[in-house]
Write a protein that holds these residues in place. Structure first.
Motif, PDB file in Angstrom:
ATOM      1  N   ASP A  24       0.865  -1.183   0.000  1.00 19.31           N
ATOM      2  CA  ASP A  24       0.000   0.000   0.000  1.00 19.31           C
ATOM      3  C   ASP A  24       0.900   1.230   0.000  1.00 19.31           C
ATOM      4  N   ALA A  25       0.852   1.997  -1.072  1.00 19.65           N
ATOM      5  CA  ALA A  25       1.746   3.149  -1.177  1.00 19.65           C
ATOM      6  C   ALA A  25       1.258   4.097  -2.258  1.00 19.65           C
ATOM      7  N   VAL A  26       1.669   5.346  -2.106  1.00 22.11           N
ATOM      8  CA  VAL A  26       1.469   6.356  -3.139  1.00 22.11           C
ATOM      9  C   VAL A  26       2.843   6.708  -3.699  1.00 22.11           C
ATOM     10  N   VAL A  27       2.990   6.575  -5.001  1.00 20.78           N
ATOM     11  CA  VAL A  27       4.265   6.862  -5.662  1.00 20.78           C
ATOM     12  C   VAL A  27       4.091   8.083  -6.553  1.00 20.78           C
ATOM     13  N   ARG A  44       0.462  10.553 -10.367  1.00 18.99           N
ATOM     14  CA  ARG A  44       0.237   9.999  -9.024  1.00 18.99           C
ATOM     15  C   ARG A  44      -0.198   8.552  -9.176  1.00 18.99           C
ATOM     16  N   VAL A  45       0.579   7.653  -8.618  1.00 10.88           N
ATOM     17  CA  VAL A  45       0.289   6.220  -8.709  1.00 10.88           C
ATOM     18  C   VAL A  45      -0.018   5.714  -7.304  1.00 10.88           C
ATOM     19  N   GLN A  46      -1.219   5.227  -7.095  1.00  9.08           N
ATOM     20  CA  GLN A  46      -1.606   4.699  -5.783  1.00  9.08           C
ATOM     21  C   GLN A  46      -1.940   3.222  -5.904  1.00  9.08           C
ATOM     22  N   ILE A  47      -1.364   2.447  -5.010  1.00  4.06           N
ATOM     23  CA  ILE A  47      -1.646   1.010  -4.950  1.00  4.06           C
ATOM     24  C   ILE A  47      -2.156   0.711  -3.551  1.00  4.06           C
ATOM     25  N   ALA A  48      -3.347   0.138  -3.476  1.00  5.44           N
ATOM     26  CA  ALA A  48      -3.947  -0.208  -2.187  1.00  5.44           C
ATOM     27  C   ALA A  48      -4.926  -1.347  -2.395  1.00  5.44           C
ATOM     28  N   ARG A  57       1.909  14.048  -0.384  1.00  4.19           N
ATOM     29  CA  ARG A  57       2.253  13.078   0.670  1.00  4.19           C
ATOM     30  C   ARG A  57       2.581  11.700   0.078  1.00  4.19           C
ATOM     31  N   ALA A  58       3.456  11.701  -0.925  1.00  3.37           N
ATOM     32  CA  ALA A  58       3.865  10.440  -1.547  1.00  3.37           C
ATOM     33  C   ALA A  58       4.797   9.665  -0.628  1.00  3.37           C
ATOM     34  N   ASP A  59       4.693   8.343  -0.676  1.00  2.87           N
ATOM     35  CA  ASP A  59       5.589   7.481   0.095  1.00  2.87           C
ATOM     36  C   ASP A  59       6.939   7.318  -0.599  1.00  2.87           C
ATOM     37  N   ASP A  97      13.477   9.416  -4.096  1.00  2.00           N
ATOM     38  CA  ASP A  97      13.232   9.830  -2.718  1.00  2.00           C
ATOM     39  C   ASP A  97      12.362   8.717  -2.142  1.00  2.00           C
ATOM     40  N   ASP A  98      13.012   7.787  -1.486  1.00  2.00           N
ATOM     41  CA  ASP A  98      12.366   6.511  -1.162  1.00  2.00           C
ATOM     42  C   ASP A  98      12.756   6.068   0.246  1.00  2.00           C
ATOM     43  N   PRO A  99      12.281   6.786   1.286  1.00  6.40           N
ATOM     44  CA  PRO A  99      12.716   6.457   2.647  1.00  6.40           C
ATOM     45  C   PRO A  99      12.297   5.076   3.116  1.00  6.40           C
ATOM     46  N   ARG A 100      11.252   4.524   2.536  1.00 10.94           N
ATOM     47  CA  ARG A 100      10.777   3.203   2.971  1.00 10.94           C
ATOM     48  C   ARG A 100      11.288   2.080   2.073  1.00 10.94           C
ATOM     49  N   GLY A 101      12.094   2.415   1.076  1.00 10.99           N
ATOM     50  CA  GLY A 101      12.622   1.375   0.194  1.00 10.99           C
ATOM     51  C   GLY A 101      11.563   0.678  -0.635  1.00 10.99           C
TER      52      GLY A 101
END
Length: 224
Positions: free
Chosen positions: A135-138, A148-152, A165-167, A199-203
């Motif tokens: 679950d993330a917004v890229v 805006r790419v959202q997967i949930a 507020r992208a992940d 910019d990918d703090p959560r990898g």
């Protein structure tokens, strides 16, 4: 659309080709699936189409009720083309056509691809099973294009525009992203070469790139 050759066939498939089967017509639809565009933006997305050809196709698609032209409110005030509600119903057809043709053994993976085409390929090739638990917004930047790419919950949603507020944020160009997704370009190599900024703090980016696997190529007929 007077003067155009038609199939003169009562089949709805034939009539559909009368409406969108002319050269460049369905690609105009493709360019509008993610939202309205100005004429100059359409030309940028369809560099092989002349201005006269694009004008003709837009006129035909407008007459057919697939596309409409409207003026944006101030302060923009520019004229744009967009799909009608009926025209937007072509989205699953275009998406499925893209998925079907991605199985072609003769599809050139090294050919140039536009930003909208590449983003729409994400819709065609998204694998919900691979996205389980993701679950993330890229925020995806492809040159001047922003998406805006959202997967949930195993679902993919894509929209043109900035992602708040992208992940993760991926900045690159269509050719590099295509090579990362469908070629053999390693993420580390793209980063080292400078063709990719993250910019990918959560990898999340590496897994994100694995959510769009190519289907098995169709077999060519045995000519022996």
């Amino acid at each position: 659309m007077a003067g155009r050759r038609k199939y003169d066939d009562g089949c709805a498939v034939a009539h559909g080709l009368d409406l969108i089967g002319e050269r460049w017509a369905l690609l105009v639809v493709r360019e509008l699936l993610l939202g309205p565009k100005r004429f100059t933006d359409l030309r940028a997305g369809l560099p092989g189409a002349s201005a006269d050809m694009l004008t003709q196709r837009l006129r035909e698609l407008t007459e057919a009720g697939v596309v409409r032209r409207r003026k944006l409110p101030p302060p923009a005030g520019s004229w744009v083309y967009e799909l009608t509600a009926w025209g937007a119903e072509l989205e699953p057809i275009v998406t499925q056509l893209g998925r079907w043709s991605s199985r072609s053994p003769t599809l050139r993976r090294d050919a140039e691809i536009g930003a909208d085409s590449l983003v729409l390929s994400l819709r065609a090739l998204f694998d919900p099973k691979a996205a389980e638990g993701f679950d993330a917004v890229v925020a995806l930047g492809l040159g001047e294009g922003r998406f805006r790419v959202q997967i949930a919950d195993g679902r993919l949603e894509i929209a043109r525009g900035q992602a708040e507020r992208a992940d993760a944020t991926i900045e690159t160009d269509p050719g590099t992203l295509s090579a990362l997704l469908y070629g053999d370009l390693p993420l580390a190599e793209a980063l080292q070469a400078g063709g990719l900024l993250l910019d990918d703090p959560r990898g999340l980016a590496e897994r994100f790139l694995r959510l769009f696997p190519l289907p098995e190529p169709a077999a060519l007929p045995d000519r022996s």
